[in-house]
Design an enzyme around this catalytic site. Structure first.
Site, PDB file in Angstrom:
ATOM      1  N   LYS A  29       0.840  -1.189   0.000  1.00 40.97           N
ATOM      2  CA  LYS A  29       0.000   0.000   0.000  1.00 40.97           C
ATOM      3  C   LYS A  29       0.878   1.243   0.000  1.00 40.97           C
ATOM      4  O   LYS A  29       1.909   1.293   0.683  1.00 40.97           O
ATOM      5  CB  LYS A  29      -0.894   0.015   1.250  1.00 40.97           C
ATOM      6  CG  LYS A  29      -2.255   0.660   1.022  1.00 40.97           C
ATOM      7  CD  LYS A  29      -3.144  -0.196   0.126  1.00 40.97           C
ATOM      8  CE  LYS A  29      -4.611   0.244   0.194  1.00 40.97           C
ATOM      9  NZ  LYS A  29      -5.464  -0.585  -0.690  1.00 40.97           N
ATOM     10  N   THR A  74      -3.604  -5.869   0.274  1.00 32.15           N
ATOM     11  CA  THR A  74      -3.076  -4.516   0.496  1.00 32.15           C
ATOM     12  C   THR A  74      -3.930  -3.753   1.513  1.00 32.15           C
ATOM     13  O   THR A  74      -3.426  -2.864   2.207  1.00 32.15           O
ATOM     14  CB  THR A  74      -2.996  -3.727  -0.825  1.00 32.15           C
ATOM     15  OG1 THR A  74      -4.306  -3.563  -1.377  1.00 32.15           O
ATOM     16  CG2 THR A  74      -2.108  -4.433  -1.829  1.00 32.15           C
ATOM     17  N   ASP A  75      -5.209  -4.116   1.620  1.00 34.74           N
ATOM     18  CA  ASP A  75      -6.052  -3.503   2.644  1.00 34.74           C
ATOM     19  C   ASP A  75      -5.566  -3.895   4.038  1.00 34.74           C
ATOM     20  O   ASP A  75      -5.602  -3.095   4.972  1.00 34.74           O
ATOM     21  CB  ASP A  75      -7.507  -3.938   2.453  1.00 34.74           C
ATOM     22  CG  ASP A  75      -8.452  -3.194   3.388  1.00 34.74           C
ATOM     23  OD1 ASP A  75      -8.601  -1.968   3.218  1.00 34.74           O
ATOM     24  OD2 ASP A  75      -9.011  -3.844   4.288  1.00 34.74           O
ATOM     25  N   PHE A 173      29.343  33.193  -9.970  1.00 37.19           N
ATOM     26  CA  PHE A 173      29.573  32.098 -10.922  1.00 37.19           C
ATOM     27  C   PHE A 173      30.383  32.655 -12.084  1.00 37.19           C
ATOM     28  O   PHE A 173      29.845  33.338 -12.962  1.00 37.19           O
ATOM     29  CB  PHE A 173      28.251  31.500 -11.396  1.00 37.19           C
ATOM     30  CG  PHE A 173      28.433  30.225 -12.181  1.00 37.19           C
ATOM     31  CD1 PHE A 173      29.169  29.169 -11.669  1.00 37.19           C
ATOM     32  CD2 PHE A 173      27.849  30.077 -13.439  1.00 37.19           C
ATOM     33  CE1 PHE A 173      29.339  27.988 -12.385  1.00 37.19           C
ATOM     34  CE2 PHE A 173      28.003  28.906 -14.158  1.00 37.19           C
ATOM     35  CZ  PHE A 173      28.753  27.853 -13.629  1.00 37.19           C
ATOM     36  N   ARG A 190      25.266  37.387  -7.156  1.00 38.71           N
ATOM     37  CA  ARG A 190      23.942  36.977  -7.636  1.00 38.71           C
ATOM     38  C   ARG A 190      23.104  36.427  -6.491  1.00 38.71           C
ATOM     39  O   ARG A 190      23.622  36.066  -5.426  1.00 38.71           O
ATOM     40  CB  ARG A 190      24.078  35.906  -8.714  1.00 38.71           C
ATOM     41  CG  ARG A 190      24.746  34.624  -8.198  1.00 38.71           C
ATOM     42  CD  ARG A 190      24.748  33.519  -9.227  1.00 38.71           C
ATOM     43  NE  ARG A 190      25.319  32.270  -8.684  1.00 38.71           N
ATOM     44  CZ  ARG A 190      25.254  31.087  -9.271  1.00 38.71           C
ATOM     45  NH1 ARG A 190      24.647  30.960 -10.440  1.00 38.71           N
ATOM     46  NH2 ARG A 190      25.794  30.008  -8.704  1.00 38.71           N
ATOM     47  N   VAL A 233      27.258  26.051  -7.145  1.00 37.63           N
ATOM     48  CA  VAL A 233      26.431  25.148  -6.347  1.00 37.63           C
ATOM     49  C   VAL A 233      27.233  23.902  -5.989  1.00 37.63           C
ATOM     50  O   VAL A 233      27.141  23.385  -4.870  1.00 37.63           O
ATOM     51  CB  VAL A 233      25.146  24.772  -7.114  1.00 37.63           C
ATOM     52  CG1 VAL A 233      24.350  23.719  -6.347  1.00 37.63           C
ATOM     53  CG2 VAL A 233      24.288  26.000  -7.364  1.00 37.63           C
ATOM     54  N   GLN A 234      28.053  23.427  -6.925  1.00 35.23           N
ATOM     55  CA  GLN A 234      28.857  22.226  -6.670  1.00 35.23           C
ATOM     56  C   GLN A 234      29.773  22.426  -5.463  1.00 35.23           C
ATOM     57  O   GLN A 234      29.905  21.529  -4.615  1.00 35.23           O
ATOM     58  CB  GLN A 234      29.697  21.881  -7.910  1.00 35.23           C
ATOM     59  CG  GLN A 234      28.917  21.272  -9.051  1.00 35.23           C
ATOM     60  CD  GLN A 234      28.315  22.303  -9.990  1.00 35.23           C
ATOM     61  OE1 GLN A 234      28.148  23.482  -9.629  1.00 35.23           O
ATOM     62  NE2 GLN A 234      27.982  21.882 -11.193  1.00 35.23           N
ATOM     63  N   ASN A 260      18.971  24.738  -9.279  1.00 38.96           N
ATOM     64  CA  ASN A 260      18.989  26.198  -9.248  1.00 38.96           C
ATOM     65  C   ASN A 260      17.571  26.735  -9.337  1.00 38.96           C
ATOM     66  O   ASN A 260      16.802  26.356 -10.222  1.00 38.96           O
ATOM     67  CB  ASN A 260      19.809  26.750 -10.423  1.00 38.96           C
ATOM     68  CG  ASN A 260      21.291  26.713 -10.153  1.00 38.96           C
ATOM     69  OD1 ASN A 260      21.729  26.945  -9.040  1.00 38.96           O
ATOM     70  ND2 ASN A 260      22.075  26.402 -11.183  1.00 38.96           N
ATOM     71  N   HIS A 262      16.268  30.014 -10.264  1.00 39.39           N
ATOM     72  CA  HIS A 262      16.858  31.215 -10.845  1.00 39.39           C
ATOM     73  C   HIS A 262      16.030  32.470 -10.580  1.00 39.39           C
ATOM     74  O   HIS A 262      14.802  32.451 -10.637  1.00 39.39           O
ATOM     75  CB  HIS A 262      17.030  31.045 -12.357  1.00 39.39           C
ATOM     76  CG  HIS A 262      18.075  30.053 -12.732  1.00 39.39           C
ATOM     77  ND1 HIS A 262      19.392  30.204 -12.419  1.00 39.39           N
ATOM     78  CD2 HIS A 262      17.981  28.867 -13.408  1.00 39.39           C
ATOM     79  CE1 HIS A 262      20.089  29.182 -12.885  1.00 39.39           C
ATOM     80  NE2 HIS A 262      19.249  28.345 -13.479  1.00 39.39           N
TER      81      HIS A 262
END
Length: 303
Positions: A29, A74-75, A173, A190, A233-234, A260, A262
């Site tokens: 489930k 599944t119930d 950057f 930025r 970012v890396q 990102n 932006h």
């Protein structure tokens, strides 16, 4: 998947013309919403989850011979999520609730060999002793339990999703690879924004403070993002993983996904307006792009 020759030989040896063989399966489930209140003297605890519970085991005949005799409905799986929540003294810690679920399924059904539990914890935060507000990231927990003889092997992956953060400076950057296809301009200052997802593996132990670890991961992530003079970012992602692995010894590896979000400079020159960084208007982008993802583990000692 095995080569075609394997299936031909299997069909010949088994005297069957069926070309399909079961490789793997799981059923159960998903999207089970569970919430529980525990009323204490000083305050109330309230925790809401979305649970996925999947079972695996000796179930091939249910696919290949239309034999339902081993299928736990599944119930039934859904009902069990509520029953264990009611019984549990550890419900408000998702990792402990997940373990109670997997242990129950393996104990109750001898033909089930593995259980996969995923839990999303709704981000309710306390306002006072009885009131809560929904905010912040969603906490994640994924627990796999598999029989191994008389023992059970567990693998726990924790994490979070949708931690939305932004800073208005401290991000650049520049000096990235350029060729004839490049149009992006370099930026010395930025807006940096991301909707962060993360997962991390916790070393197996019988005495782990999961709430502390989760809180520390979130706190370190926010702190590094805020304080880092980011060149990409890396680079910020790496520094975040490095700080978490250095400060939280229970974490074996950690993965981040940082798309990102932006905010592009608006062009107001047609209106005779020249903008400066101290008074800049941006155009927020509604669709995330620029997906950056990486996983880091602890450095292994050289032999």
């Amino acid at each position: 998947c095995p080569p075609e020759e394997y299936f031909v030989s299997q069909m010949e040896s088994n005297g069957t013309n069926q070309p399909a063989q079961l490789i793997s399966q799981a059923y159960g489930k998903t999207g089970v919403r569970v919430a529980k209140t525990t009323r204490q003297k000083s305050d109330h605890l309230f925790t809401e989850y979305v649970v996925e519970a999947l079972l695996d085991g000796d179930l091939e005949s249910s696919y290949t011979h239309a034999d339902n005799s081993k299928i736990v409905a599944t119930d039934t799986v859904k009902n069990t999520c509520y029953i264990i929540a009611h019984r549990s003294q550890n419900y408000h810690v998702p990792e402990l609730y997940a373990k109670e679920l997997v242990d129950h399924f393996l104990r109750e059904y001898s033909h089930i060999q593995a259980v996969y539990i995923k839990i999303e914890k709704a981000p309710w935060e306390r306002l006072d002793h009885i009131a809560f507000e929904k905010r912040g990231p969603t906490r994640l927990c994924s627990l796999t339990a598999k029989r191994s003889g008389s023992a059970t092997n567990y693998e726990l992956i924790d994490g979070f999703q949708d931690l939305v953060i932004l800073k208005t400076t401290g991000s650049s950057f520049t000096r990235f690879f350029r060729d004839k296809y490049t149009t992006l301009k370099e930026s010395e200052d930025r807006i940096m924004s991301s909707k962060i997802n993360s997962q991390y593996k916790i070393r197996a132990s019988s005495n782990v403070d999961y709430d502390r670890i989760y809180g520390q991961v979130i706190e370190i992530t926010k702190q590094v993002f805020s304080e880092d003079q980011s060149v990409s970012v890396q680079s910020t992602l790496y520094k975040t993983c490095q700080a978490i692995l250095a400060k939280i010894e229970e974490v074996e590896w950690i993965e981040f996904t940082m798309p990102n979000n932006h905010y592009f400079d608006s062009d107001l020159t047609p209106f005779g307006i020249k903008q400066t960084v101290s008074d800049q208007v941006y155009v927020p982008q509604s669709v995330l792009s620029g997906k950056i993802t990486a996983r880091f583990c602890r450095t292994r000692a050289k032999l």
